[in-house]
Design a protein around this motif. Structure first.
Motif, mmCIF file in Angstrom:
data_model
loop_
_atom_site.group_PDB
_atom_site.id
_atom_site.type_symbol
_atom_site.label_atom_id
_atom_site.label_comp_id
_atom_site.label_asym_id
_atom_site.label_seq_id
_atom_site.Cartn_x
_atom_site.Cartn_y
_atom_site.Cartn_z
ATOM 1 N N THR A 1 0.848 -1.188 0.000
ATOM 2 C CA THR A 1 0.000 0.000 0.000
ATOM 3 C C THR A 1 0.885 1.240 0.000
ATOM 4 O O THR A 1 2.113 1.150 0.123
ATOM 5 C CB THR A 1 -0.899 0.024 1.257
ATOM 6 N N ASP A 2 0.266 2.405 -0.114
ATOM 7 C CA ASP A 2 1.020 3.662 -0.131
ATOM 8 C C ASP A 2 1.745 3.920 1.190
ATOM 9 O O ASP A 2 2.676 4.725 1.247
ATOM 10 C CB ASP A 2 0.089 4.845 -0.431
ATOM 11 N N ASN A 3 1.317 3.248 2.251
ATOM 12 C CA ASN A 3 1.927 3.454 3.560
ATOM 13 C C ASN A 3 3.284 2.762 3.708
ATOM 14 O O ASN A 3 4.035 3.065 4.624
ATOM 15 C CB ASN A 3 0.995 2.934 4.662
ATOM 16 N N VAL A 4 3.577 1.813 2.820
ATOM 17 C CA VAL A 4 4.833 1.057 2.923
ATOM 18 C C VAL A 4 5.969 1.890 2.344
ATOM 19 O O VAL A 4 5.973 2.239 1.164
ATOM 20 C CB VAL A 4 4.733 -0.290 2.180
ATOM 21 N N LEU A 5 6.948 2.207 3.192
ATOM 22 C CA LEU A 5 8.105 2.988 2.760
ATOM 23 C C LEU A 5 9.274 2.097 2.371
ATOM 24 O O LEU A 5 10.097 2.466 1.535
ATOM 25 C CB LEU A 5 8.542 3.940 3.883
ATOM 26 N N GLU A 6 9.363 0.944 2.998
ATOM 27 C CA GLU A 6 10.440 -0.020 2.709
ATOM 28 C C GLU A 6 9.893 -1.415 2.963
ATOM 29 O O GLU A 6 9.368 -1.705 4.035
ATOM 30 C CB GLU A 6 11.643 0.235 3.626
ATOM 31 N N GLY A 7 9.996 -2.280 1.954
ATOM 32 C CA GLY A 7 9.432 -3.619 2.084
ATOM 33 C C GLY A 7 10.482 -4.711 2.072
ATOM 34 O O GLY A 7 11.530 -4.608 2.718
ATOM 35 N N ILE A 8 10.224 -5.771 1.304
ATOM 36 C CA ILE A 8 11.077 -6.959 1.258
ATOM 37 C C ILE A 8 12.504 -6.617 0.813
ATOM 38 O O ILE A 8 12.708 -5.868 -0.136
ATOM 39 C CB ILE A 8 10.496 -8.002 0.277
ATOM 40 N N GLY A 9 13.491 -7.162 1.523
ATOM 41 C CA GLY A 9 14.888 -7.042 1.095
ATOM 42 C C GLY A 9 15.768 -6.220 2.016
ATOM 43 O O GLY A 9 16.981 -6.401 2.055
ATOM 44 N N GLY A 10 15.161 -5.306 2.756
ATOM 45 C CA GLY A 10 15.955 -4.495 3.685
ATOM 46 C C GLY A 10 16.119 -5.202 5.022
ATOM 47 O O GLY A 10 15.644 -6.307 5.232
ATOM 48 N N PHE A 11 16.840 -4.536 5.929
ATOM 49 C CA PHE A 11 17.010 -5.113 7.265
ATOM 50 C C PHE A 11 15.709 -5.056 8.057
ATOM 51 O O PHE A 11 15.448 -5.897 8.913
ATOM 52 C CB PHE A 11 18.110 -4.375 8.042
ATOM 53 N N ALA A 12 14.898 -4.053 7.761
ATOM 54 C CA ALA A 12 13.607 -3.906 8.429
ATOM 55 C C ALA A 12 12.629 -3.241 7.464
ATOM 56 O O ALA A 12 13.032 -2.496 6.572
ATOM 57 C CB ALA A 12 13.749 -3.067 9.699
ATOM 58 N N ALA A 13 11.364 -3.523 7.635
ATOM 59 C CA ALA A 13 10.327 -2.902 6.808
ATOM 60 C C ALA A 13 9.832 -1.629 7.490
ATOM 61 O O ALA A 13 9.805 -1.539 8.720
ATOM 62 C CB ALA A 13 9.175 -3.872 6.591
ATOM 63 N N LEU A 14 9.439 -0.659 6.697
ATOM 64 C CA LEU A 14 8.967 0.631 7.214
ATOM 65 C C LEU A 14 7.529 0.863 6.769
ATOM 66 O O LEU A 14 7.192 0.694 5.599
ATOM 67 C CB LEU A 14 9.849 1.766 6.694
ATOM 68 N N VAL B 1 -11.429 -8.648 15.684
ATOM 69 C CA VAL B 1 -12.417 -8.718 16.766
ATOM 70 C C VAL B 1 -12.281 -7.550 17.742
ATOM 71 O O VAL B 1 -13.188 -7.285 18.534
ATOM 72 C CB VAL B 1 -12.353 -10.059 17.546
ATOM 73 N N THR B 2 -11.179 -6.830 17.694
ATOM 74 C CA THR B 2 -10.984 -5.661 18.562
ATOM 75 C C THR B 2 -11.564 -4.395 17.952
ATOM 76 O O THR B 2 -11.625 -3.355 18.604
ATOM 77 C CB THR B 2 -9.486 -5.419 18.810
ATOM 78 N N GLY B 3 -11.948 -4.469 16.666
ATOM 79 C CA GLY B 3 -12.402 -3.290 15.938
ATOM 80 C C GLY B 3 -11.328 -2.740 15.020
ATOM 81 O O GLY B 3 -11.561 -1.758 14.305
ATOM 82 N N ALA B 4 -10.150 -3.355 15.020
ATOM 83 C CA ALA B 4 -9.019 -2.861 14.233
ATOM 84 C C ALA B 4 -9.056 -3.370 12.797
ATOM 85 O O ALA B 4 -9.741 -4.347 12.478
ATOM 86 C CB ALA B 4 -7.707 -3.285 14.889
ATOM 87 N N LYS B 5 -8.308 -2.688 11.934
ATOM 88 C CA LYS B 5 -8.104 -3.156 10.563
ATOM 89 C C LYS B 5 -6.639 -3.570 10.431
ATOM 90 O O LYS B 5 -5.737 -2.920 10.979
ATOM 91 C CB LYS B 5 -8.435 -2.061 9.548
ATOM 92 N N PRO B 6 -6.348 -4.664 9.729
ATOM 93 C CA PRO B 6 -4.960 -5.100 9.568
ATOM 94 C C PRO B 6 -4.186 -4.177 8.644
ATOM 95 O O PRO B 6 -4.717 -3.716 7.629
ATOM 96 C CB PRO B 6 -5.092 -6.503 8.968
ATOM 97 N N LEU B 7 -2.945 -3.890 9.031
ATOM 98 C CA LEU B 7 -2.083 -3.018 8.236
ATOM 99 C C LEU B 7 -1.027 -3.780 7.459
ATOM 100 O O LEU B 7 -0.881 -3.610 6.261
ATOM 101 C CB LEU B 7 -1.376 -1.999 9.149
ATOM 102 N N PHE B 8 -0.263 -4.605 8.174
ATOM 103 C CA PHE B 8 0.809 -5.331 7.492
ATOM 104 C C PHE B 8 1.066 -6.682 8.145
ATOM 105 O O PHE B 8 0.638 -6.938 9.267
ATOM 106 C CB PHE B 8 2.093 -4.505 7.417
ATOM 107 N N PHE B 9 1.782 -7.523 7.415
ATOM 108 C CA PHE B 9 1.981 -8.913 7.808
ATOM 109 C C PHE B 9 3.429 -9.326 7.561
ATOM 110 O O PHE B 9 4.049 -8.887 6.590
ATOM 111 C CB PHE B 9 1.043 -9.804 6.977
ATOM 112 N N LEU B 10 3.953 -10.164 8.464
ATOM 113 C CA LEU B 10 5.274 -10.767 8.279
ATOM 114 C C LEU B 10 5.158 -12.269 8.515
ATOM 115 O O LEU B 10 4.326 -12.717 9.310
ATOM 116 C CB LEU B 10 6.307 -10.180 9.246
#
Length: 336
Positions: free
Chosen positions: A29-42, A90-99
């Protein structure tokens, strides 16, 4: 001697990463600044005033054994995502990202990439981004051809929109959302019933099911994100994801000790697979309801005045939903 001689093939791991990148990219999504391949995702949080971060981690359990027996690996990733995101919503939240975490004794990229395709498909259904993961090659740790999976999901919700289960009271209606099958719990019992006690093969055609046993057992866990989003305009008093522990252990997690969930058996059609398991395994009814979802994968509790609107909205998006009971005064638990 080198690392490969010890059983760890770094080149195969790097090859897999390159295979994964275009698959994961389709979920971003547009919220992802850094994804697969780096040391950490942003991941950037936007447009929230008082956000609460919600997290969940889970696995697929011994359903993986069915995938190994079938040599079919493209659906267990959907299960992995479902087990995590269904807990979050079930908490009312929407999922943002997954690992994800994928571990095996000897890495075979062609198998691993099928698993990742399933994870990416699950993420697309849930509307979250697959932004990272870990592939672990652990020589001597797993049987040949086997692997394990774990997932981790993060979601978000405005603090004032968190589901407040304290408002659940006597007379509230219990709506059940249909499951797609066994989902991802109870497979140790499932395998014992079919393969040990009754000597079935995954290739056996089961007339009552209209398909091979293995295909029925590998039916992916249903993801309820869009179904719950459809109810956003209504006041949801509580939700329970029917996972390990079935009705008996999961519904009470959202109830005060002075109230109970009275379930009206017969208010929905129990899928044939559960009747088959119960009959072939000679399993008591309460044990079935404590082990399996029995055809209801998610429970939603609403005020009786909201039932018709809720069913209309759910049916409008193709969701099978039923009024399966009500909240009653009692000393907690579930009354069947």
């Amino acid at each position: 001697m080198n690392y490969k001689d010890a059983g760890v093939n770094i080149d195969e791991g790097n090859k897999l990463v390159e295979m994964i990148k275009p698959i994961a990219k389709k979920t971003l999504t547009d919220n992802v600044l850094e994804g697969i391949g780096g040391f950490a995702a942003l991941f950037e949080i936007k447009n929230y005033k008082n956000p609460v971060i919600v997290s969940s981690t889970d696995g697929v359990g011994t359903k993986l054994k069915i995938a190994f027996m079938m040599d079919k690996h493209d659906t267990v990733g959907i299960d992995l995502v479902a087990m995590c995101v269904n807990d979050i919503i079930v908490t009312g939240a929407k999922p943002l990202f997954f690992l994800d975490y994928f571990a095996t004794g000897k890495l075979k990229s062609e198998v691993a990439v099928e698993v990742i395709k399933g994870i990416a498909e699950g993420c697309k259904i849930a509307g979250c981004a697959l932004i990272g993961g870990e592939t672990a090659e652990l020589p001597g740790f797993y049987k040949e051809g086997e692997y394990d999976l774990a997932g981790f999901c993060v979601g978000i919700v405005e603090k004032e929109e968190l589901i407040d289960t304290k408002s659940i009271k006597e007379g509230d209606a219990i709506i059940g959302l249909a499951s797609s099958g066994i989902h991802s719990n109870g497979y140790s019992l499932v395998r014992k019933v079919f393969f040990e006690k009754n000597n079935f093969s995954v290739k056996d055609f089961i007339p009552e099911l209209g398909m091979n046993l293995g295909d029925a057992l590998l039916t992916p866990t249903k993801i309820y994100v869009k179904s719950i989003e459809a109810l956003k305009e209504l006041k949801i008093k509580g939700m329970a994801h029917i996972t390990g522990g079935g009705f008996i252990d999961n519904i009470p997690r959202i109830l005060r000790k002075s109230i109970a969930a009275k379930i009206n058996k017969g208010s929905w059609k129990i899928p044939t697979i559960f009747n088959l398991i119960q009959r072939l395994g000679d399993i008591e009814e309460r044990e079935m309801y404590r082990t399996f979802n029995m055809g209801i994968g998610m429970v939603v509790i609403v005020d009786p005045s909201d039932v018709d609107k809720a069913l209309e909205k759910l049916n409008g998006i193709g969701e099978k939903a039923y009024v399966i009971g009500e909240i009653v005064e009692s000393e907690g638990g579930v009354i069947l």
